[in-house]
Design a protein around this motif. Sequence first.
Motif, PDB file in Angstrom:
ATOM      1  N   SER A  48     -13.280  -8.373 -14.208  1.00  0.00           N
ATOM      2  CA  SER A  48     -12.924  -7.542 -12.989  1.00  0.00           C
ATOM      3  C   SER A  48     -13.892  -7.423 -12.026  1.00  0.00           C
ATOM      4  CB  SER A  48     -12.378  -6.477 -13.606  1.00  0.00           C
ATOM      5  OG  SER A  48     -11.446  -6.539 -14.763  1.00  0.00           O
ATOM      6  N   TRP A  49     -13.393  -7.269 -10.690  1.00  0.00           N
ATOM      7  CA  TRP A  49     -14.185  -7.139  -9.589  1.00  0.00           C
ATOM      8  C   TRP A  49     -13.474  -6.090  -8.645  1.00  0.00           C
ATOM      9  CZ3 TRP A  49     -13.584 -10.436  -4.487  1.00  0.00           C
ATOM     10  CH2 TRP A  49     -14.282  -9.596  -3.465  1.00  0.00           C
ATOM     11  N   ILE A  50     -14.170  -4.939  -8.642  1.00  0.00           N
ATOM     12  CA  ILE A  50     -13.658  -3.679  -8.158  1.00  0.00           C
ATOM     13  C   ILE A  50     -14.338  -3.570  -6.888  1.00  0.00           C
ATOM     14  CG2 ILE A  50     -13.047  -1.220  -8.229  1.00  0.00           C
ATOM     15  CD1 ILE A  50     -13.057  -1.578 -11.375  1.00  0.00           C
ATOM     16  N   GLN A  51     -13.759  -3.128  -5.673  1.00  0.00           N
ATOM     17  CA  GLN A  51     -14.347  -3.201  -4.472  1.00  0.00           C
ATOM     18  C   GLN A  51     -13.931  -2.137  -3.688  1.00  0.00           C
ATOM     19  OE1 GLN A  51     -17.064  -5.212  -3.212  1.00  0.00           O
ATOM     20  NE2 GLN A  51     -17.222  -3.593  -1.728  1.00  0.00           N
ATOM     21  N   ASP A  52     -14.749  -1.399  -3.015  1.00  0.00           N
ATOM     22  CA  ASP A  52     -14.345  -0.185  -2.059  1.00  0.00           C
ATOM     23  C   ASP A  52     -14.971  -0.907  -0.704  1.00  0.00           C
ATOM     24  OD1 ASP A  52     -14.100   1.868  -0.355  1.00  0.00           O
ATOM     25  OD2 ASP A  52     -14.972   3.221  -1.712  1.00  0.00           O
ATOM     26  N   TRP A  53     -14.055  -1.314   0.110  1.00  0.00           N
ATOM     27  CA  TRP A  53     -14.246  -1.989   1.363  1.00  0.00           C
ATOM     28  C   TRP A  53     -14.573  -0.941   2.420  1.00  0.00           C
ATOM     29  CZ3 TRP A  53     -14.779  -7.044   0.983  1.00  0.00           C
ATOM     30  CH2 TRP A  53     -14.293  -7.596   0.039  1.00  0.00           C
ATOM     31  N   GLY A  54     -14.394   0.246   2.356  1.00  0.00           N
ATOM     32  CA  GLY A  54     -14.703   1.344   3.282  1.00  0.00           C
ATOM     33  C   GLY A  54     -13.417   1.332   4.071  1.00  0.00           C
ATOM     34  N   GLY A  55     -13.234   2.664   5.017  1.00  0.00           N
ATOM     35  CA  GLY A  55     -12.102   2.619   5.770  1.00  0.00           C
ATOM     36  C   GLY A  55     -10.806   2.812   5.077  1.00  0.00           C
ATOM     37  N   GLY A  56     -10.798   3.359   3.890  1.00  0.00           N
ATOM     38  CA  GLY A  56      -9.647   3.602   2.941  1.00  0.00           C
ATOM     39  C   GLY A  56      -9.457   2.519   2.080  1.00  0.00           C
ATOM     40  N   TRP A  57      -9.783   1.011   2.310  1.00  0.00           N
ATOM     41  CA  TRP A  57      -9.342  -0.017   1.906  1.00  0.00           C
ATOM     42  C   TRP A  57     -10.070  -0.146   0.386  1.00  0.00           C
ATOM     43  CZ3 TRP A  57      -5.523  -2.997   3.302  1.00  0.00           C
ATOM     44  CH2 TRP A  57      -5.010  -2.794   4.515  1.00  0.00           C
ATOM     45  N   LYS A  58      -9.385  -0.478  -0.719  1.00  0.00           N
ATOM     46  CA  LYS A  58     -10.135  -0.793  -1.923  1.00  0.00           C
ATOM     47  C   LYS A  58      -9.400  -1.762  -2.740  1.00  0.00           C
ATOM     48  CE  LYS A  58     -11.750   4.099  -2.957  1.00  0.00           C
ATOM     49  NZ  LYS A  58     -11.628   5.215  -4.038  1.00  0.00           N
ATOM     50  N   SER A  59      -9.960  -2.665  -3.478  1.00  0.00           N
ATOM     51  CA  SER A  59      -9.273  -3.661  -4.236  1.00  0.00           C
ATOM     52  C   SER A  59      -9.768  -3.989  -5.614  1.00  0.00           C
ATOM     53  CB  SER A  59      -9.473  -4.967  -3.410  1.00  0.00           C
ATOM     54  OG  SER A  59     -10.724  -5.467  -3.409  1.00  0.00           O
ATOM     55  N   MET A  60      -8.960  -4.415  -6.346  1.00  0.00           N
ATOM     56  CA  MET A  60      -9.374  -4.882  -7.863  1.00  0.00           C
ATOM     57  C   MET A  60      -8.718  -6.386  -8.076  1.00  0.00           C
ATOM     58  SD  MET A  60      -9.192  -3.124 -11.512  1.00  0.00           S
ATOM     59  CE  MET A  60      -9.493  -3.919 -13.002  1.00  0.00           C
ATOM     60  N   PHE A  61      -9.605  -7.348  -8.682  1.00  0.00           N
ATOM     61  CA  PHE A  61      -9.151  -8.463  -9.049  1.00  0.00           C
ATOM     62  C   PHE A  61      -9.668  -8.814 -10.623  1.00  0.00           C
ATOM     63  CE2 PHE A  61      -9.658 -13.398  -9.153  1.00  0.00           C
ATOM     64  CZ  PHE A  61      -8.293 -13.487  -8.829  1.00  0.00           C
ATOM     65  N   SER A  62      -8.609  -9.314 -11.540  1.00  0.00           N
ATOM     66  CA  SER A  62      -8.923  -9.631 -12.677  1.00  0.00           C
ATOM     67  C   SER A  62      -8.731 -10.914 -13.022  1.00  0.00           C
ATOM     68  CB  SER A  62      -8.607  -8.376 -13.595  1.00  0.00           C
ATOM     69  OG  SER A  62      -8.968  -7.036 -13.558  1.00  0.00           O
ATOM     70  N   VAL A  63      -9.260 -11.624 -13.911  1.00  0.00           N
ATOM     71  CA  VAL A  63      -9.117 -12.866 -14.420  1.00  0.00           C
ATOM     72  C   VAL A  63      -9.277 -12.742 -16.156  1.00  0.00           C
ATOM     73  CG1 VAL A  63      -9.621 -15.183 -14.613  1.00  0.00           C
ATOM     74  CG2 VAL A  63      -9.907 -14.037 -12.677  1.00  0.00           C
ATOM     75  N   LEU A  64      -7.983 -12.935 -16.722  1.00  0.00           N
ATOM     76  CA  LEU A  64      -8.056 -13.180 -18.035  1.00  0.00           C
ATOM     77  C   LEU A  64      -7.877 -14.488 -18.831  1.00  0.00           C
ATOM     78  CD1 LEU A  64      -7.607 -11.347 -20.805  1.00  0.00           C
ATOM     79  CD2 LEU A  64      -5.190 -11.677 -20.453  1.00  0.00           C
TER      80      LEU A  64
END
Length: 677
Positions: A569-585
Amino acid sequence: MAAFPSHLLSPHLTIALLASVVIPASAAESPYFEELPLVLSATRLPQPRHEVPGAVTVIDRELIAATGYRDLARVLRLVAGMQVGQERGHAQWVTYHGLSSDYPTEMQVLVDGRSVINGSAFGGVDWTGLPLALDEVDRIEVVRGTNASSFGANAFLGVINIITRHSVEDPGLRVNLRAGDDRIRDATFTWSGGDSPLTLRATAATQRDDGFDGLHDTRRTDTFSLRGDLQIDAADALLVRLAGNTGERGNGYPNSVFDNNGTRQSWNRSHDFHLQWQHNESADDEWLVNYYRNHERVRDEWFASAPMFPAVPLDRNRENVRDSVGIQRRSAPTPDLQHVWGLEAQREDVDAPFLYFGGNPDVQYLYRGSGNVEWRARDDVTLNLGGAVEKYSGAKTHLSPRAFANWQVAPGHTLRAGYSRGLRQHNVFARYSDIRAIDPASGAVLVRPYLPNPDLKQTRVGASEIGYFGRFETWSTTLDVRVFEENIRNFVVRVPQPDPVPAPLLSPFLGSTRYENLDSAVRLRGIEYELSTRPRPGTELRVAHAIIDRDSSHPGIEDRSAPYSAVVSWIQDWGGGWKSMFSVLRMGPLAGGDGYVPRYRFVARPYTTSDANITYTTNIAGHTVQLGLTAQNIGPRHQEFADRSQQAASGSNDPVNEVCPTAYLSLSVALERGKRP
């Protein structure tokens, strides 16, 4: 513990052992090593993770929110060694190390420390029917390994403890809405308020969807809960939680043999009541008294159709009531010693006339006493000893002990080793089920697929493990490694039986079976690890990986555990209110449960799937607003958990119940100034 194959020991264990020796010189001075979250579910004692006797995964609210998931069971895919599959959109199969039957019973599942396993789910957990909204969850603690010494026989291979949020948190009204593919329509309303000494939290949630493409698996679920926290005085507090869940689901397949699993709608109702009194003389001196009641009712009925017998009634209707009361005492007589003991009594009553033709099983009683002691023998050595004594209806009194040692070889780096033993509670359905399909016109018994076996023995496990827990100042990294061997005896399998006398009319097509104990041991051994690292501000990478070597003399048992699983899993806070999470199973080949079809074996193929979630948070008119887009099962369609009876009837190895990609939008609004969604 027996020697491990070299391919299981290398390279991960080597890395872990080297990490315990190669330590940055500045590690002891870093404030990062001064803050460790306390874990409650391993011994019922508050312990930092480096002193816990075993491997524990903690999933907090922030991580749950980052996933964007709608279902609690899906969150557990992030745990090393957890094998989670969906037979259909609303049916979750959740196990640790696989191995289980169609209704997993090898893990204890708790909500606020109270078991939610019951007979209405054939001894397992109905994850869709839990009277619990995901928004209520504060954190999930998963004890990876046998923990019967703290939570009894159902903690056979581990414990999932779901801890709800205190009502004092985030006062105000919050609204969460979702809409997307497969007619997803969800809404959750949460209100928290009140003034000291009494605060309340009310949650109402609804979920609607049409399930997977090509399957009859619609879902309509409504959940409501009310939690109250009363601070009576400086030492005494009262917790009350009322919760209910009602739902309608699509079940079955249109072409099952004789419509033995025909398409139909089922209904469920579940209600929980939890009352807890807490008394604290100090932070290290606590009394807890709990009363818990769960009442679940399921209506699942349809008609089978066989040659010359066009309308044969079948059902899985069932009702289950569980009452339990317990007392727990925790104290620390010296700075180097803390201990806890507890007593619990439980009564469970199941009503399911079709599942138990000869009459419902007797009321089942449980009596349990447990205790754990933590002794800090030296500044860098912690010893944990514990055990539980249990008595179940129809079973002998038994002891489940545990002994562990944790050695902090350097600040932030701990080695642990231990042994634990446990039993699996008697499954009422496995012992007493007696199902008979009867022609209403003639009264003739057509099939009798399940025969009772009241002499079934309890399954036993002896588990050895060594582990490593490390914290590195570089990139704020944590690493938890578990190397294990689990030897299981009296494992329960479903096997064919000679036709009863008189033989059912359709026995040449659908024979009889019953649950029996395997006459040889099942052994699981392997290595698993969880890694979390933050290479730069706002970025977190998480890895959970397990490799399992399975050994059994019984055909098909090894297929019931996937030999490997991994999630990145990759969790990212991009700043400016943007966040994301991407997971590969990535999940290895898995047969799942023991759906019985004579001489037919089917294993779902290995698959890789991805999930993604992106959110944008802003402030509008003083209210926090969050928009989100979630995509699940990105990539080719795949099968996770097969209905083997239906798979056999299809006459093909092509999947009959593929998982399909899904995407949905979400909107969350906190209707109070400055509050986060």
